[in-house]
Scaffold this motif. Structure first.
Motif, short mmCIF file in Angstrom:
data_model
loop_
_atom_site.label_atom_id
_atom_site.label_comp_id
_atom_site.label_asym_id
_atom_site.label_seq_id
_atom_site.Cartn_x
_atom_site.Cartn_y
_atom_site.Cartn_z
N GLY A 1 -25.26 -21.66 10.35
CA GLY A 1 -25.86 -21.58 11.67
C GLY A 1 -25.54 -20.30 12.41
O GLY A 1 -24.93 -19.37 11.87
N ALA B 1 -31.59 -23.75 11.64
CA ALA B 1 -30.25 -23.24 11.91
C ALA B 1 -30.09 -21.82 11.40
O ALA B 1 -30.64 -21.46 10.35
CB ALA B 1 -29.20 -24.14 11.27
N ASN C 1 -20.58 -21.23 13.54
CA ASN C 1 -20.06 -22.20 12.58
C ASN C 1 -18.58 -22.46 12.85
O ASN C 1 -17.77 -22.59 11.93
CB ASN C 1 -20.25 -21.67 11.15
CG ASN C 1 -21.70 -21.32 10.85
OD1 ASN C 1 -22.57 -22.17 10.86
ND2 ASN C 1 -21.96 -20.04 10.60
N THR D 1 -25.69 -28.73 14.30
CA THR D 1 -25.97 -29.66 13.20
C THR D 1 -24.76 -30.54 12.93
O THR D 1 -24.90 -31.77 12.78
CB THR D 1 -26.36 -28.88 11.94
OG1 THR D 1 -27.46 -28.00 12.23
CG2 THR D 1 -26.77 -29.84 10.82
N GLY E 1 -25.94 -26.29 8.51
CA GLY E 1 -26.42 -25.66 9.73
C GLY E 1 -25.24 -25.10 10.48
O GLY E 1 -24.24 -24.71 9.89
N GLY E 2 -25.37 -25.07 11.80
CA GLY E 2 -24.29 -24.56 12.63
C GLY E 2 -23.56 -25.69 13.34
O GLY E 2 -23.59 -26.85 12.93
N ASN F 1 -30.62 -28.57 8.57
CA ASN F 1 -31.46 -28.15 9.70
C ASN F 1 -32.13 -26.83 9.35
O ASN F 1 -31.47 -25.79 9.35
CB ASN F 1 -30.60 -28.01 10.95
CG ASN F 1 -31.38 -27.45 12.14
OD1 ASN F 1 -32.59 -27.27 12.07
ND2 ASN F 1 -30.68 -27.16 13.22
N ARG G 1 -27.82 -14.05 15.19
CA ARG G 1 -26.89 -15.16 15.15
C ARG G 1 -25.46 -14.63 15.10
O ARG G 1 -25.24 -13.43 15.00
CB ARG G 1 -27.17 -16.08 13.94
CG ARG G 1 -27.08 -15.43 12.59
CD ARG G 1 -27.66 -16.32 11.51
NE ARG G 1 -27.47 -15.80 10.16
CZ ARG G 1 -26.55 -16.21 9.32
NH1 ARG G 1 -25.71 -17.17 9.69
NH2 ARG G 1 -26.43 -15.69 8.12
#
Length: 308
Positions: A96, A12, A99, A69, A65-66, A9, A164
């Motif tokens: 991400g 992300a 996570n 995802t 991703g995170g 992703n 993030r």
């Protein structure tokens, strides 16, 4: 050597996943891996890509991703579930905003180490939850369904564009405490037991951590066949604020305002609007019935045996 589908992703982690995409390709190539790397282009795309990857005979499906995802990849893989045992093998490269599931399950955060771990193909079985909202919207989840406070935090996170991890979630938590928090009268039925109360938050946890580092269910295990159900009663704003450090450390266990029990089937209902997140994703903002059930050992995952 297993065939590996890598689903990345690019949005992300505020673009972090896109920046490490060339590194992932280089590492897998250097390891001699048989892999195909694709980028998602829209929300929900990873669900379709994971489903198609299993149709095409890929052995390992990797989400880059995170938590969102991983959530989509798991949902794509679970479309192949038929009750006959685990379907495919899930791999994760954390990249991400949060996570939580991947890290707690033992995925490596360093790109080179993560790729080596995936090619090494050491696996274990993990549980998956199924959630249904208002009897009509069904999803699978790997980490947690949160209703109330943390659902509102997830909605608040949508307004923070450039950070993030905890730098994203902590401001959203504070915004929720002072601006968004709602008291909700709920009925929670779990495995033949009932809780009725004015509620702040309910978390149906498969894994121990959510929100980029909050240990909401510190004793939860992703392979024990049960959720850890965390139910926090309504309380004044300053008391909620005082609990934030405890939720970060997992030291809220034993607090009389918070119940933590194990459950395999949970039904939560309210005449008031419920605000659920599913692995950090908002499927519906306002619902009145949330039902979850546990599916033990539903997925095989790339992870060390000593992970959570």
């Amino acid at each position: 050597m297993p065939k590996i589908k890598v689903i990345l992703n690019p949005l992300a982690g505020k673009g972090h996943a896109a920046r490490i995409s060339p590194m992932i390709a280089r590492e897998f190539t250097a390891l001699g891996a048989d892999f195909d790397l694709v980028h998602t282009t829209a929300r929900g795309d990873a669900i379709n890509l994971a489903r198609q990857a299993l149709d095409d005979g890929f052995d390992i499906i990797v989400g880059v991703g995170g938590d969102g995802t991983s959530h989509e990849v798991v949902n794509g893989m679970m479309t192949h579930a038929n009750g006959g045992g685990p379907i495919g093998t899930l791999g994760c490269i954390p990249a991400g905003s949060g996570n939580d599931f991947a890290v707690m399950a033992g995925a490596q955060t360093d790109v080179a180490a993560a790729c080596k771990q995936i090619v090494g193909n050491a696996t274990r079985l993990v549980d998956v939850g199924e959630v249904t909202l208002d009897g009509r919207a069904k999803r699978y989840f790997d980490n947690a369904v949160g209703v109330g406070f943390d659902g509102l935090v997830t909605i608040a996170c949508m307004h923070y564009k450039y950070v993030r991890g905890l730098a994203l979630y902590l401001p959203a938590v504070l915004e929720t405490v002072f601006c968004r928090m709602k008291r909700t009268r709920v009925r929670i039925e779990y495995d033949g037991q009932v809780i009725e109360q004015n509620n702040m938050m309910t978390v149906i946890a498969n894994g121990p951590r959510e929100g980029g580092g909050f240990l909401v269910a510190p004793q939860a295990q992703v392979n024990d066949g049960a959720f850890d159900l965390v139910v926090a009663q309504a309380m004044p704003k300053l008391q909620v604020l005082g609990l934030i450090p405890a939720f970060l450390k997992g030291t809220h266990v034993g607090d009389p305002r918070i119940q933590i029990v194990q459950a395999r089937h949970v039904v939560m209902t309210s005449d008031d609007p419920l605000y659920p997140h599913i692995d950090g994703e908002i499927l519906l903002e306002k619902v009145h019935r949330v039902e979850t059930r546990m599916i033990p050992g539903a997925l095989r995952m790339i992870a060390p045996a000593g992970g959570n």
